[in-house]
Motif scaffolding. Sequence first.
Motif, PDB file in Angstrom:
ATOM      1  N   ARG A   1      -0.644  53.799  58.716  1.00 56.00           N
ATOM      2  CA  ARG A   1      -0.697  55.206  58.293  1.00 56.00           C
ATOM      3  C   ARG A   1       0.382  55.525  57.272  1.00 56.00           C
ATOM      4  O   ARG A   1       0.184  56.361  56.399  1.00 56.00           O
ATOM      5  N   ARG A   2       1.514  54.866  57.422  1.00 55.99           N
ATOM      6  CA  ARG A   2       2.589  55.166  56.487  1.00 55.99           C
ATOM      7  C   ARG A   2       2.195  54.817  55.058  1.00 55.99           C
ATOM      8  O   ARG A   2       2.650  55.451  54.120  1.00 55.99           O
ATOM      9  N   TRP A   3       1.342  53.797  54.896  1.00 51.93           N
ATOM     10  CA  TRP A   3       0.921  53.420  53.545  1.00 51.93           C
ATOM     11  C   TRP A   3       0.090  54.514  52.904  1.00 51.93           C
ATOM     12  O   TRP A   3       0.171  54.732  51.695  1.00 51.93           O
ATOM     13  N   ALA A   4      -0.701  55.213  53.712  1.00 53.40           N
ATOM     14  CA  ALA A   4      -1.458  56.347  53.170  1.00 53.40           C
ATOM     15  C   ALA A   4      -0.494  57.414  52.660  1.00 53.40           C
ATOM     16  O   ALA A   4      -0.681  57.947  51.549  1.00 53.40           O
ATOM     17  N   LEU A   5       0.542  57.713  53.437  1.00 50.79           N
ATOM     18  CA  LEU A   5       1.535  58.692  52.999  1.00 50.79           C
ATOM     19  C   LEU A   5       2.257  58.231  51.739  1.00 50.79           C
ATOM     20  O   LEU A   5       2.463  59.014  50.814  1.00 50.79           O
ATOM     21  N   VAL A   6       2.643  56.972  51.703  1.00 53.64           N
ATOM     22  CA  VAL A   6       3.380  56.446  50.549  1.00 53.64           C
ATOM     23  C   VAL A   6       2.508  56.501  49.295  1.00 53.64           C
ATOM     24  O   VAL A   6       2.952  56.969  48.236  1.00 53.64           O
ATOM     25  N   ILE A   7       1.264  56.052  49.404  1.00 53.90           N
ATOM     26  CA  ILE A   7       0.372  56.054  48.242  1.00 53.90           C
ATOM     27  C   ILE A   7       0.106  57.473  47.768  1.00 53.90           C
ATOM     28  O   ILE A   7       0.165  57.772  46.565  1.00 53.90           O
ATOM     29  N   LEU A   8      -0.172  58.376  48.701  1.00 56.27           N
ATOM     30  CA  LEU A   8      -0.404  59.774  48.322  1.00 56.27           C
ATOM     31  C   LEU A   8       0.843  60.396  47.702  1.00 56.27           C
ATOM     32  O   LEU A   8       0.753  61.114  46.703  1.00 56.27           O
ATOM     33  N   ALA A   9       2.008  60.124  48.278  1.00 56.77           N
ATOM     34  CA  ALA A   9       3.245  60.708  47.753  1.00 56.77           C
ATOM     35  C   ALA A   9       3.552  60.202  46.343  1.00 56.77           C
ATOM     36  O   ALA A   9       3.941  60.985  45.467  1.00 56.77           O
ATOM     37  N   LEU A  10       3.370  58.916  46.117  1.00 53.13           N
ATOM     38  CA  LEU A  10       3.635  58.376  44.774  1.00 53.13           C
ATOM     39  C   LEU A  10       2.617  58.895  43.764  1.00 53.13           C
ATOM     40  O   LEU A  10       2.972  59.198  42.618  1.00 53.13           O
ATOM     41  N   THR A  11       1.371  59.018  44.180  1.00 50.92           N
ATOM     42  CA  THR A  11       0.345  59.588  43.301  1.00 50.92           C
ATOM     43  C   THR A  11       0.659  61.050  43.011  1.00 50.92           C
ATOM     44  O   THR A  11       0.571  61.504  41.866  1.00 50.92           O
ATOM     45  N   GLY A  12       1.014  61.787  44.056  1.00 52.03           N
ATOM     46  CA  GLY A  12       1.392  63.187  43.865  1.00 52.03           C
ATOM     47  C   GLY A  12       2.601  63.327  42.966  1.00 52.03           C
ATOM     48  O   GLY A  12       2.674  64.248  42.147  1.00 52.03           O
TER      49      GLY A  12
END
Length: 183
Positions: free
Chosen positions: A107-118
């Motif tokens: 799940r943390r990878w989803a947060l990391v990918i979304l945060a970097l994209t954001g």
Amino acid sequence: MNGTHTMLSHFPVGFWALATLMILVGAFMTGRLAEISRAALLPVLVLSLLGGLAAIAIGLIVWPMAANLASPLTRNHMLMSFWSLGIYSVITVLVWQAGTSAFDGARRWALVILALTGGLMFSAAGTLGGHLAGSTTAFSKVLGLMGWEVYTTFYSPLWVIAVMVIIGIALGALGISRRTVTR
């Protein structure tokens, strides 16, 4: 009113940058700092969304929509602003629903990918806003290297759309697989 939009825009950008840093610290570090980052993330995200909504609302009130839509630069600024708000809204819902377990496992990878994209989206929105205010930045050259001419382009480069589709499919599949495993 123009100054109000400019002033309000700095709040979500600052909170989104802080949230991105907190997500990276919470995802990749251990110890007290990581615990604090995970625990304090939701209030920062909620404040960022309130600031983002206020900045977008004032921006839409200040300038006539016909003028906004006539300029590719302004359309791109609006597009990136809405993308930023959307991405951080998704992150907020994920953290709200999962709490600190949002940082567990994959799940943390989803947060990391979304945060970097954001982070890329709000950086682009801020850069374009700076251009609109007459203050250009070096980040415009980075956008140009990625195939995006800030004054004329009104589209996402094809490679960006492809990456977004791949990420969306991968995250959807990951969510479905995790959902069936936990049942």
